[in-house]
Design a protein around this motif. Structure first.
Motif: not given
Ligand code: AHR
Length: 331
Positions: A159-167, A181-188, A197-199
């Protein structure tokens, strides 16, 4: 009679939702229903922290009623100690099987050993346990909870198509198997995108109230306009977070992207209203799968798969209004 008619309609909707309405599936379910008819099953449920959880309990009762199963439900109010007590009580009552939705993943060996010694099969629902002895349970009916996170993460990246994003991330109950697991999967899922990046990450304990509180904290802690997306481990926490964003004068769904897990009716309403962007479905219909495998196991010893995996489908706003209509009476 009215309740029966409502349950009947819900069951039909459920068959359509889960794809279990095909001839083979229905035939198998009917056979299993006959074999399961005389069973008494104890269900140690976590509580009612979310809409999803309430729906799982409702469907467990509905499916038991349809099959003539005597289902005893014990609500643990989020406490493992209460679940252990309930399991011991089910063993003392001599139930035919036990369903366990484990609030956290560790600390089950002793009590499940007692169930095993009493020859009572245990089926895990929606969460896994940590054990070195898989013979302590017959089967686990769960989704691939790592994959759920991956689906959410991949959706965000595309969805971001390359846009910077602080999550910012709102996690579920710490210690539950699916939270790591839900954390690990999202990070993957976001690992291929250096722009995402997750901030911040914090537990919202799977409840709306906590999800709102955590989001309020994130909004205060971050410089205005710098949060680009929220990833919540369930829809209820996202609904709370949406409220927090609105109260802070932000537009959820556009100022801040919103992706979560469960696919409960309220998130479809939020998506239809433009307040949320995506959800990954976790079916609340866990118990019927457990009843089927228990019926076969009790009938002739058929060994079920150790893991019965439910699908993790991504839903977007384009179908939200229709999905809301389809699901609203189920929950
Ligand atoms: O174990 C399933 C999770 O528990 C659901 O995603 C959440 O809503 C529930 O409380």
């Amino acid at each position: 009679m009215k309740a029966f008619a409502k349950y009947g309609a819900m069951a039909l909707m459920l068959a359509a939702m889960t794809g279990c309405g095909d001839k083979g599936g229905a035939g198998k379910a009917a056979d299993a229903g006959k074999a399961a008819g005389a069973l008494t099953i104890g269900f140690s449920q976590i509580g009612s922290e979310s809409g999803w959880r309430a729906a799982e309990t409702k469907l467990a009762k509905l499916e038991a009623e349809k099959r003539g199963i005597n289902l005893k439900v014990s609500d643990a109010q989020q406490q493992q100690a209460n679940q252990i007590k309930a399991i011991r009580s089910f063993i003392a009552q001599g139930v035919d099987a036990i369903l366990l939705a484990p609030v956290i993943s560790s600390g089950w060996d002793e009590v499940l050993g007692e169930a095993k010694a009493a020859n009572i099969p245990v089926v895990l629902l929606d969460r896994q346990i940590d054990t070195a002895d898989p013979s302590l349970y017959l089967s686990a009916v769960t989704s691939d909870t790592v994959e759920e996170g991956r689906v959410a993460g991949r959706w965000l990246v595309s969805t971001l198509a390359g846009r910077d994003c602080r999550v910012v991330e709102i996690q579920g109950t710490i210690g539950a198997s699916l939270v790591a697991n839900r954390k690990k999967g999202f990070e993957e899922g976001i690992s291929t995108a250096a722009n995402v990046q997750i901030v911040r990450t914090q537990s919202g304990e799977f409840t709306r109230a906590k999800g709102k509180e955590v989001m309020e904290g994130f909004i205060k802690a971050e410089a205005p306009g710098t949060i680009c997306a929220v990833y919540a481990h369930n829809d209820d926490m996202m609904i709370g977070a949406i409220q927090a964003m609105k109260e802070a004068g932000l537009k959820p769904g556009s100022d801040i992207l919103a992706v979560s897990i469960d696919a409960v009716p309220d998130i479809f309403k939020a998506m239809a209203d433009g307040d949320a962007n995506a959800t990954v479905e976790l079916t609340p219909d866990m118990a019927s799968r457990a009843y089927d495998l228990l019926a076969a196991y009790k009938k002739d010893g058929t060994q079920p798969p150790k893991w019965v995996q439910t699908p993790s489908t991504l839903y977007l706003p384009d179908t939200a209004a229709a999905e809301y209509e389809r699901r609203k009476d189920l929950y």
